[in-house]
Design an enzyme around this catalytic site. Structure first.
Site, PDB file in Angstrom:
ATOM      1  N   GLN B 346       0.872  -1.159   0.000  1.00 16.84           N
ATOM      2  CA  GLN B 346       0.000   0.000   0.000  1.00 16.84           C
ATOM      3  C   GLN B 346       0.916   1.217   0.000  1.00 16.84           C
ATOM      4  OE1 GLN B 346      -3.812  -0.989   1.445  1.00 16.84           O
ATOM      5  NE2 GLN B 346      -3.827   0.071  -0.500  1.00 16.84           N
ATOM      6  N   SER B 512       0.803  -0.575   7.195  1.00 18.37           N
ATOM      7  CA  SER B 512      -0.443  -1.188   6.754  1.00 18.37           C
ATOM      8  C   SER B 512      -0.292  -2.706   6.733  1.00 18.37           C
ATOM      9  CB  SER B 512      -0.778  -0.699   5.339  1.00 18.37           C
ATOM     10  OG  SER B 512      -1.838  -1.463   4.818  1.00 18.37           O
ATOM     11  N   THR B 513      -1.311  -3.407   7.219  1.00 20.74           N
ATOM     12  CA  THR B 513      -1.316  -4.864   7.107  1.00 20.74           C
ATOM     13  C   THR B 513      -2.167  -5.249   5.897  1.00 20.74           C
ATOM     14  OG1 THR B 513      -1.039  -4.927   9.495  1.00 20.74           O
ATOM     15  CG2 THR B 513      -1.586  -7.002   8.451  1.00 20.74           C
ATOM     16  N   HIS B 514      -1.799  -4.674   4.763  1.00 17.63           N
ATOM     17  CA  HIS B 514      -2.475  -4.985   3.503  1.00 17.63           C
ATOM     18  C   HIS B 514      -1.437  -5.546   2.543  1.00 17.63           C
ATOM     19  CE1 HIS B 514      -5.465  -1.479   4.567  1.00 17.63           C
ATOM     20  NE2 HIS B 514      -5.570  -2.504   5.388  1.00 17.63           N
ATOM     21  N   ASN B 515      -0.915  -6.708   2.861  1.00 11.10           N
ATOM     22  CA  ASN B 515       0.055  -7.366   2.000  1.00 11.10           C
ATOM     23  C   ASN B 515      -0.726  -8.211   1.014  1.00 11.10           C
ATOM     24  OD1 ASN B 515       0.833  -7.546   5.101  1.00 11.10           O
ATOM     25  ND2 ASN B 515       2.700  -7.036   4.001  1.00 11.10           N
TER      26      ASN B 515
END
Lengths: 243, 587
Positions: B346, B512-515
């Site tokens: 992100q 962000s933990t949007h991997n």
């Protein structure tokens, strides 16, 4: 915060849960046909005992008390870091799972990394304090012929500021810089000042009163529509201290 | 020697959002399902106590509910010329742990990716020509909007999402997001009540001609009974949402939406504190036979299954495939192989405003209490004259005022001492912010593979993340920062500061933990690990469900699309695969 309670609770869960599925052959926490529930199974935090030092030596404790009192000086806004219990907080954290790096990846090899790769040293947080405080003591004695606690507040600020900006370099070890030591102390001091009082700092919720944070309240439905209006109630803490 | 257990119809690895949805849908179809979960059992009544859940130190700072690096770490580097080092603590992102997974401690922003995302390559080529995206590894996802819309609907009604539709069947709705793709019906619940900051944001942005709308939220605006009959409560705006579990049954998670129904089924079993070591394939490598797992006592088991559903966190899904040799590992030099390809993240920046004489009460918050505008997201705006593709949602979301982590001061303020203290008092209640959550587009050199040096507690290689922000995304983000700087002026704040992203992704501060990506879905087995049904091209009785299947990441939080993909894969399994097991798409 693992504790005996956690362990017994998990075993209890496994035992209770294995009942409805006698047909299964696997061991461990197998759950089927039910929502597992056991009374008092939660894992509440335990308030720290404020007496004595669990990790620091008396000399280390005095130095840390002096440091936290400069990072958070007493003034009209709040008592100082020492009176708020920040040193007690750090001591208890270092004596516990945080200090021992229990949740971190600590497998070798250890090598010096890039700044984007984070701390790569082999010292636990507790070990970093021990080395860092000793090196700070050596530095101050060599320069001022005194201990840190004997310096004037202005001299203490000058030393801390030098560690913060990189002007002062303590004798530490590769992979653990003076700046990293300062950041660790600053971070932990702020944690102690702003965390729930049960951890030993933020005595009387001094920091929460100072900024206007209501603490552990859990329901603001009566105020969300009141735009630009200060919240009228003072803080509460987890163990129901009310300010 | 692993103890051999009786065969099940389906073995699920990980009981988070996707594992729970798959288990629910497959057991409804009559299958016998076992889920193997590495972390502990967790439930609201026992583990998410409203008497002590509001503990910032324990949950937000010491990360009590998160995956411990001692259990599984990863290594990282910015490019192949560097030596990857282990993230000894997770910082930039925080994977979940235990039953419910990261769905326990998410904020609850629940987006639908757009039709132009699912066909991103075709869409951008058509609008701008193929030269525009040269250098990016953009590719279509295989599934189209019309095929998957109902899966989004299923997830939103499961969760009770609170929001306002912006496009109902092609008709733009006032108050909603005019840029969203057409939806078949309204959200199940109305938007949340708004506190001061998002209200001021929406007014000021509307005044500038933009289109703010309530951020679609899995924090419930009112009590709700979902289609499974599970009852949820109204959000109390407590300000302990992300990094915390909800003690009020008002944030959608596996616990609050599915598990009360799923756990009662005799055809479902979960084994907690059991870690799957690998998926075992038949000798020819063409079918999965079983999984090997180790329980908390160190005893190894082999659990056979007709199919294996890999439903862990996105990054762990990719690692499990690499460890099990499902598919071919991606090679960034030749561009061949698919497992590890198109890893994305992100690309974000933020604006903070400090006011005189305003009072925001930042502690009155919720994970998704806020307003968003998508005027600069995705391809909602013309990129013809710009040096990038992609964009960002601009969000004013008041998640919390927890003071260890959230006490803004203007730039140049000391970080300690008397001046710091005064500035902290001045800034705490009189400041608000908004941020751009930008897209992350794939490039050849960003990828996932197995680390050659570092291993986990079982001696298996860690996952290695090689990632930096590509030029396209840096250009996009700087453009967004420019927009936000301009948008901030009419607020009349005393001080307005906008951040700018830099080359050199830093794994230390939280981002962000949007991997996403690494096991992407698509039409072509040369460029995707999975077909459009999230089925492995190489091992057809393996489905890999999660954000690992995203062919790129949009300027939105991924969970809505992850939930939709789980329902989409479940539907393919229950309506197509079990009737005729084998490859659902022939390449």
């Amino acid at each position: 915060m693992p504790s005996m309670r956690t362990i017994s609770r998990r075993s209890l869960l496994a035992t209770a849960a294995s009942l409805p599925i006698l047909a299964a052959t696997a061991q461990g926490a197998s759950i089927s046909g039910t929502m597992p529930w056991s009374p008092f199974a939660g894992d509440p935090p335990r308030p720290v005992n404020p007496m004595g030092w669990f990790y620091f030596t008396a000399g280390e404790a005095a130095t840390v008390e002096a440091i936290v009192d400069r990072l958070i000086p007493a003034d009209h806004l709040s008592p100082g870091g020492k009176d708020c219990g920040c040193a007690v907080y750090i001591d208890r954290q270092l004596a516990g799972t945080f200090g021992k790096a229990e949740r971190l990846y600590t497998r070798p090899p250890f090598a010096v990394g890039l700044p984007t790769q984070g701390y790569q040293g082999d010292l636990t947080p507790a070990g970093r304090y021990r080395l860092g405080l000793a090196a700070l003591g050596d530095y101050v004695r060599a320069r001022f012929k005194k201990d840190f606690v004997q310096l004037s507040p202005a001299q203490q600020d000058e030393v801390l500021g030098g560690m913060d900006t990189g002007k002062i370099v303590l004798k530490l070890k590769p992979g653990f810089s003076t700046k990293e030591f300062f950041e660790l102390v600053l971070q932990n001091t702020m944690e102690g000042f702003f965390a729930d009082p049960l951890y030993g700092g933020n005595k009387n919720m001094a920091s929460w009163k100072m900024i206007g944070f209501p603490g552990a309240r859990y329901d603001y439905r009566d105020h969300i529509d009141k735009h630009n209006v200060p919240y009228p109630r003072g803080p509460v803490s987890i163990y129901s201290q009310e300010g | 020697m692993a103890k051999l257990l009786p065969k099940r119809d389906a073995v699920i690895i990980g009981l988070g959002w996707t594992g729970s949805i798959l288990a629910q849908q497959l057991t409804e179809a009559g299958l016998n399902v076992v889920a193997i979960e590495r972390g502990p059992w967790r439930d609201t009544a026992t583990d998410f106590n409203i008497g002590y859940m509001q503990d910032e130190l324990r949950y937000a700072v010491r990360k009590d509910l998160f995956l411990k690096p001692s259990t599984e770490a990863m290594t990282m580097r910015n490019n192949a010329s560097q030596t990857a080092m282990p993230m000894r603590d997770y910082g930039s992102f925080l994977p979940g742990d235990g039953v419910g997974g990261a769905g326990v401690h998410w904020n609850g922003h629940t987006w639908r990716f757009w039709d132009s995302d699912f066909q991103i390559k075709s869409h951008l080529d058509h609008r701008y020509g193929a030269k525009k995206t040269a250098g990016l590894q953009l590719q279509d996802w295989g599934v189209t909007w019309n095929e998957i819309e109902h899966s989004f609907d299923q997830f939103e009604y499961l969760c009770g999402i609170s929001g306002k539709a912006g496009n109902l069947g092609g008709k733009i709705q006032p108050g909603g997001n005019p840029f969203e793709s057409p939806r078949s019906r309204e959200y199940p619940n109305p938007p949340m009540r708004m506190s001061y900051a998002p209200t001021l944001f929406a007014e000021t942005m509307r005044g500038q001609g933009y289109h703010p709308f309530p951020t679609p939220s899995a924090n419930l605006s009112q009590a709700y009974v979902n289609p499974l009959g599970v009852r949820m409560g109204q959000c109390t705006y407590c300000g302990f949402c992300e990094r915390f579990a909800c003690g009020n049954y008002s944030k959608a998670s596996a616990q609050t939406t599915i598990l009360p129904v799923l756990m009662k089924k005799p055809t479902f079993e979960v084994r907690t504190e059991c870690e799957v070591l690998k998926v075992n394939l038949t000798q020819d490598g063409k079918m999965a036979r079983s999984v090997t797992y180790i329980d908390k006592h160190g005893v190894e088991y082999e659990q056979p299954g007709e199919m294996v559903l890999i439903c862990a966190y996105a990054l762990m899904n990719v690692r499990m495939m690499l460890l099990s040799k499902i598919g071919t590992a991606y090679d960034p030099v030749t561009g061949k192989g698919t497992v590890g390809r198109n890893y994305c993240y992100q690309t974000s920046s933020a604006t903070r405003l400090f006011f005189e004489g305003k009072h925001f009460n930042p502690f009155i918050g919720a994970g998704t209490l806020g307003q968003t505008l998508d005027d600069f997201n995705g391809d909602a705006f013309d990129h013809g004259g710009l040096n990038f593709v992609g964009g960002a949602g601009i969000n004013c979301v008041v998640t919390n005022g927890r003071p260890i982590g959230n006490r803004p001061t203007p730039p140049g303020t000391p970080r300690w001492g008397a001046k710091w203290k005064q500035a902290t008092v001045d800034g705490y209640n009189s400041s608000m912010g908004f941020s751009a959550q930008g897209s992350s587009y794939p490039v050849r050199e960003n990828y996932l593979d197995l680390d050659p040096t570092y291993t986990d507690r079982h001696g298996r290689p860690l996952l290695r993340v090689t990632f930096d922000f590509p030029e396209n995304d840096l250009n996009m983000s700087h453009y967004l920062s420019d927009q936000m700087e301009r948008m901030a002026k009419p607020f009349g704040a005393r001080i307005a500061v906008t951040s700018r992203i830099k080359k050199g992704w830093d794994s230390v501060p939280y981002q962000s933990t949007h991997n996403t990506g690494g096991a992407v879905m698509g039409n072509d087995p040369r460029t995707s690990a999975l077909n459009k049904y999230l089925q492995s091209w190489d091992v057809p009785n393996v489905f890999v469900v999660g954000a690992s299947a995203f062919a790129h990441n949009a300027g939105m939080n991924p969970t809505g699309t992850v939930g939709a993909l789980a329902f989409w894969a479940a539907e393919a399994i229950t309506t197509k695969y079990i009737k005729n097991p084998g490859a659902l798409v022939h390449a």
